[in-house]
Design an enzyme around this catalytic site. Sequence first.
Site, PDB file in Angstrom:
ATOM      1  CG  MET A  43      -1.418   4.589   1.160  1.00  0.00           C
ATOM      2  SD  MET A  43      -2.487   5.474   0.008  1.00  0.00           S
ATOM      3  CE  MET A  43      -1.928   4.813  -1.563  1.00  0.00           C
ATOM      4  CG  MET A  75       3.437   5.006   0.091  1.00  0.00           C
ATOM      5  SD  MET A  75       2.224   5.318  -1.220  1.00  0.00           S
ATOM      6  CE  MET A  75       1.462   3.693  -1.317  1.00  0.00           C
ATOM      7  N   GLY A 149      -0.665   8.590  -2.625  1.00  0.00           N
ATOM      8  CA  GLY A 149      -1.813   8.792  -1.753  1.00  0.00           C
ATOM      9  C   GLY A 149      -3.116   8.329  -2.363  1.00  0.00           C
ATOM     10  N   GLY A 152      -5.471   6.547  -9.742  1.00  0.00           N
ATOM     11  CA  GLY A 152      -6.137   7.247 -10.831  1.00  0.00           C
ATOM     12  C   GLY A 152      -5.518   8.563 -11.241  1.00  0.00           C
ATOM     13  N   GLY A 183       2.361   4.679 -10.849  1.00  0.00           N
ATOM     14  CA  GLY A 183       1.580   5.901 -10.917  1.00  0.00           C
ATOM     15  C   GLY A 183       1.179   6.273 -12.333  1.00  0.00           C
ATOM     16  N   GLY A 184      -0.093   6.156 -12.646  1.00  0.00           N
ATOM     17  CA  GLY A 184      -0.589   6.577 -13.945  1.00  0.00           C
ATOM     18  C   GLY A 184      -0.169   5.693 -15.099  1.00  0.00           C
ATOM     19  N   GLY A 204      -2.765   0.170 -11.461  1.00  0.00           N
ATOM     20  CA  GLY A 204      -3.932  -0.050 -10.620  1.00  0.00           C
ATOM     21  C   GLY A 204      -5.235   0.134 -11.361  1.00  0.00           C
ATOM     22  CB  SER A 205      -7.357   3.135 -11.906  1.00  0.00           C
ATOM     23  OG  SER A 205      -6.347   3.969 -12.461  1.00  0.00           O
TER      24      SER A 205
END
Length: 235
Positions: A43, A75, A149, A152, A183-184, A204-205
């Site tokens: 990013m 990104m 961006g 979580g 994502g999520g 990820g998280s």
Amino acid sequence: MSLLPEGRRFLLAPSLLSANPLSVEASIARLGGEEDWLHVDVMDGHFVPNLTYGPGFVRALRARYPDAFLDVHLMVQPPEDFVDSFAEAGADLLTVHGEATPHLHRLLGRIREKGCAAGVSLNPGTPVEWIAPVLHLADLVLLMSVNPGFGGQKFLPEVLEKVTALCRRRAVRGESFLVEMDGGLGPDNVDLVVSAGCQVVVAGSAVFGAPDPAETLRRMRHSGEASTHGGSCGA
């Protein structure tokens, strides 16, 4: 270029964005070898409101993990300024955003010239029609299921409609790109996205924030494998 090993339905790609930045090597060790790819979110603080890794990080990963598949998601804007340095650092797959450049056809060709698999990504609000003219050049399409961006965030289920559209097009036209989602995602919804047709799941998280990341990946793999195939969209 085939990125999905024969006999495999989907792959798991933990996102290092959620690893401990002071101990990335230890975070990777906690995966216990259950990962298929390592996902690197780059990013620039311009295309998205965050700053993360540079090519030096990818170079260090390649040196430490010579056999790892490094899935690098750019990104950044303009991506033309970054492709060569990340390819030379050791990325296996470079994914650029369709929203970030007016020269997507040329850029995907450049990525392939540098010896990497070429991916194209779309934000949640961007229709798949934007990238239809270049899908024959793509080895992978990455669908963001959160606004990019930050880690979580909550999964946006409406993005699943894009998976259906892409898989139907791929079947009709005989194309071979994989569909990745980021994502999520985690153990609670991996079955949903795999049954829709996703072949690469980024988490990820949900992985690195778990007490046992390796066990979390095993749970995700079991759940995804147990999900029902999505008709023509299944892997």
